[in-house]
Write an enzyme that holds these catalytic residues in place. Structure first.
Site, PDB file in Angstrom:
ATOM      1  N   GLU A 398       0.556  -1.364  -0.341  1.00 14.78           N
ATOM      2  CA  GLU A 398      -0.379  -0.140   0.254  1.00 14.78           C
ATOM      3  C   GLU A 398       1.004   1.130   0.221  1.00 14.78           C
ATOM      4  O   GLU A 398       0.461   2.386  -1.140  1.00 14.78           O
ATOM      5  CB  GLU A 398      -0.656   0.202   1.068  1.00 14.78           C
ATOM      6  CG  GLU A 398      -1.935  -0.895   1.198  1.00 14.78           C
ATOM      7  CD  GLU A 398      -1.586  -2.767   1.351  1.00 14.78           C
ATOM      8  OE1 GLU A 398      -2.388  -3.145   1.146  1.00 14.78           O
ATOM      9  OE2 GLU A 398      -0.465  -2.934   1.670  1.00 14.78           O
ATOM     10  N   HIS A 465     -11.143  -6.170   8.982  1.00  6.28           N
ATOM     11  CA  HIS A 465     -12.092  -5.702   7.871  1.00  6.28           C
ATOM     12  C   HIS A 465     -13.664  -5.072   7.722  1.00  6.28           C
ATOM     13  O   HIS A 465     -13.672  -4.663   6.455  1.00  6.28           O
ATOM     14  CB  HIS A 465     -12.750  -6.757   7.211  1.00  6.28           C
ATOM     15  CG  HIS A 465     -11.146  -8.287   6.886  1.00  6.28           C
ATOM     16  ND1 HIS A 465     -10.466  -9.049   7.048  1.00  6.28           N
ATOM     17  CD2 HIS A 465     -10.792  -8.294   5.583  1.00  6.28           C
ATOM     18  CE1 HIS A 465      -9.873  -9.127   6.867  1.00  6.28           C
ATOM     19  NE2 HIS A 465      -9.498  -8.982   5.851  1.00  6.28           N
TER      20      HIS A 465
END
Length: 659
Positions: A398, A465
């Site tokens: 990322e 998540h």
């Protein structure tokens, strides 16, 4: 030290000498100014000038270089006016940052230089982004980025090299191996012996040079640049060198054994090259003295000009105005009245697809977004339409991908980056907070990057998540944050975010993807960022929320038919619509602010404080707020429902109505 001029002309050799002498003489002057308290800090590159100068002169003037804090020779070899450099060192207005940053913490597209941030490693990925833009446009240009041996311990180093190798990017990684990361010696930083042993592990060609030999550095970079202009691939160059002063002047050098200074003093890059030119009768002693005199005069003249420059005016409004790149957010209406029923997920996909059609310079990047279409299938079918160059699968990194987005912006390209889940953005946090958000304020470089953030709970996905993390970015000047609650807003705000030349965090709730639908325009349109939506008018109570909160509010209000409630969907969280909120609060006199995020430190707290300060006389009850429990999000569905604030919203509304 053996010098090999190869086919370099006398003129070229003399220019190399002039350019390596210039930063040495500037440094000697800066050390005097530091003692006189005329500059605040200095990171010395004495002993390492051959790397900066040799590398810079080997590149074409419009090929980008990303230097570090010991690379004065990069700036001087690009012929930046000395008066501007000295003004920058003193925090004055004719520098490059309006006094907002120091020394080499700046970039200048005029001279194709992108300066560092103090975190060191992130700049490697920015170089990848510039190199990717060059490759995609077929420019045949090299990019060079510096790293110290200490900075190579950061994860950004690994990510940048890995992506460059996987994508065959035309970037040169110049590793200045001076044996120390501040005071920590190399054997406490890494176990391998040389960086040329490390490069092949990434599939990167690696070479080692004597970093104190300017001709060796020049030839190595020249050869590498010529090679990758024709056949794009990264190359790692390890330059062996030594710094003759402390990490910065205040740190001293007591931690370095004296024998190392004695050894490397004999390898001084300036003195040895000068001796070579004298021995080869390429220059005379008289010419050396004349050149030194000429350069010292140029330095003093530059200082005189800088001394007459002004310091920045203390003006809060001016500072705030420069946080964002100038951009007027205006609504673009659809060209026709044609509408189709679309789910939230389809609306996002539609907006992204039409933006790709409108902006040929737009690239979408993320994990598994190409043939697979992303884990939520938003980019399904995009590869067939736009190709793998623009719909780009990324490695799991990322930080590097976000840095690449900034690099693409420097080359005037747009980027949309998908975080597979909003939770994973932590791995790229530094790039967002310290690079994307600050680049325009620091050196007027916009960051034309949208980070898509699939967010939210309700699907029993557990603590990694399901987080609502918009508040992490709400605190950061320079970012914009949008969070649509319905398909119409999802498309219009995404297209607006892509139009905007500032970095935008775009939050999209996973629970809404396939659970809600509405008729939305088939054509391209945008919504103005920064404007809330009045979902429902009322007179008794104001509800302020966003995202899933809007749907919870609608459900809860069915149980309170006796109340006249005004419901505001913020839609944009940064900047948030103060005018709409104030107007409603002054109308109803009561307000409840709630969000899915954990209550403590959430956005609702800032809005509540602002209302209490600016609307106090209009209030008929305390400002109330609600949010999720101050715990990580549990996996069990029943525990998750208790974690979320939906039922507590009803309790707060009931309590507020009693005032």
């Amino acid at each position: 030290m053996q010098f090999d001029k190869q086919k370099l002309s006398k003129e070229k050799l003399l220019n190399l000498y002039r350019q390596i002498l210039l930063p040495r003489l500037i440094e000697e002057k800066m050390l005097i100014l530091l003692r006189q308290n005329k500059i605040s800090k200095w990171f010395s590159g004495i002993g390492q000038e051959a790397i900066s100068v040799g590398a810079t002169l080997a590149l074409q003037p419009d090929e980008y270089i990303l230097p570090m804090h010991r690379n004065l020779g990069v700036f001087t070899s690009r012929d930046i006016p000395l008066s501007r450099l000295f003004a920058q060192f003193q925090g004055k207005m004719s520098g490059f940052t309006k006094g907002r940053d120091r020394s080499f913490h700046f970039g200048t597209n005029e001279f194709s230089i992108v300066g560092m941030i103090s975190h060191l490693g992130p700049q490697l990925a920015v170089a990848d982004g510039i190199a990717l833009a060059n490759k995609m446009s077929g420019e045949g240009k090299a990019t060079l980025v510096f790293s110290g041996d200490g900075g190579s311990s950061e994860g950004d180093f690994h990510e940048a090299l890995n992506v460059a190798a996987v994508w065959d990017l035309p970037v040169i990684f110049m590793i200045e191996n001076n044996g120390y990361g501040l005071s920590t010696p190399s054997d406490e930083q890494f176990k391998f012996k040389h960086f040329i042993d490390k490069g092949p592990g990434y599939g990167i060609e690696s070479i080692q040079v004597d970093g104190n030999n300017i001709l060796e550095v020049y030839h190595a970079v020249d050869n590498a640049a010529k090679k990758i202009r024709k056949n794009p691939k990264p190359i790692l160059i390890e330059a062996m060198t030594f710094r003759m002063r402390g990490h910065e002047e205040a740190s001293g050098t007591k931690y370095v054994p004296q024998e190392l200074f004695d050894k490397w003093a004999k390898k001084d890059p300036v003195n040895n090259f000068e001796k070579y030119l004298l021995d080869e009768k390429i220059i005379t002693t008289q010419e050396v003295e004349a050149l030194r005199k000429e350069i010292k005069k140029a330095i003093n003249d530059g200082l005189d000009i800088a001394s007459k420059d002004v310091y920045p005016e203390v003006d809060a409004n001016g500072q705030i105005e420069d946080v964002y790149a100038p951009f007027k957010s205006e609504e673009i209406a659809p060209a026709t009245d044609n509408k189709t029923t679309k789910r939230y997920v389809d609306a996002i996909s539609d907006g992204l697809k039409q933006s790709l059609e409108k902006f040929p310079e737009l690239t979408v990047m993320g994990q598994d977004i190409a043939e697979y279409g992303g884990v939520f299938k938003i980019t399904e079918g995009f590869v067939e339409k736009f190709g793998k160059d623009r719909i780009r699968n990324t490695p799991l990194c990322e930080s590097a991908i976000i840095g690449i987005g900034l690099g693409m912006s420097i080359k005037k390209r747009k980027t949309v980056i998908e975080m597979q889940f909003a939770d994973f953005v932590t791995c790229g946090f530094n790039q967002i907070i310290n690079n994307l958000a600050k680049s325009h304020y620091r050196w007027a470089q916009n960051a034309d990057v949208v980070v898509r953030m699939p967010t939210g709970a309700g699907v029993a996905a557990g603590p990694f998540h399901s987080q609502s993390n918009e508040a992490w970015f709400f605190h950061t000047p320079g970012l914009k944050i949008v969070y649509p609650s319905n398909p119409y807003d999802a498309k219009g705000l995404l297209t607006a975010a892509i139009e905007d030349t500032n970095p935008v965090m775009y939050f999209e709730h996973k629970m809404l993807y396939r659970s809600i639908s509405e008729d939305i325009p088939d054509d391209y349109y945008t919504l103005e960022i920064g404007k809330a939506n009045l979902v429902q008018e009322g007179n008794d109570i104001t509800l302020v929320t966003y995202g899933m909160g809007v749907h919870w509010a609608k459900e809860v209000l069915n149980d309170f038919p006796e109340l006249s409630v005004e419901l505001i969907d913020l839609r944009t969280l940064l900047p948030w619509d103060k005018e709409a909120v104030e107007k409603s609060v002054r109308k109803t006199g009561k307000v409840l602010i709630f969000n899915e995020d954990c209550l403590t430190g959430s956005i609702s707290g800032e809005i509540a404080a602002w209302i209490a300060e600016h609307c106090f006389e209009a209030l008929d009850a305390p400002v109330m707020r609600e949010g999720s429990l101050d715990t990580p999000i549990p996996f069990n569905k029943d525990l998750e429902q208790d974690f979320l604030p939906k039922q507590r919203i009803a309790d707060k509304l009931k309590a507020l109505a009693k005032f």
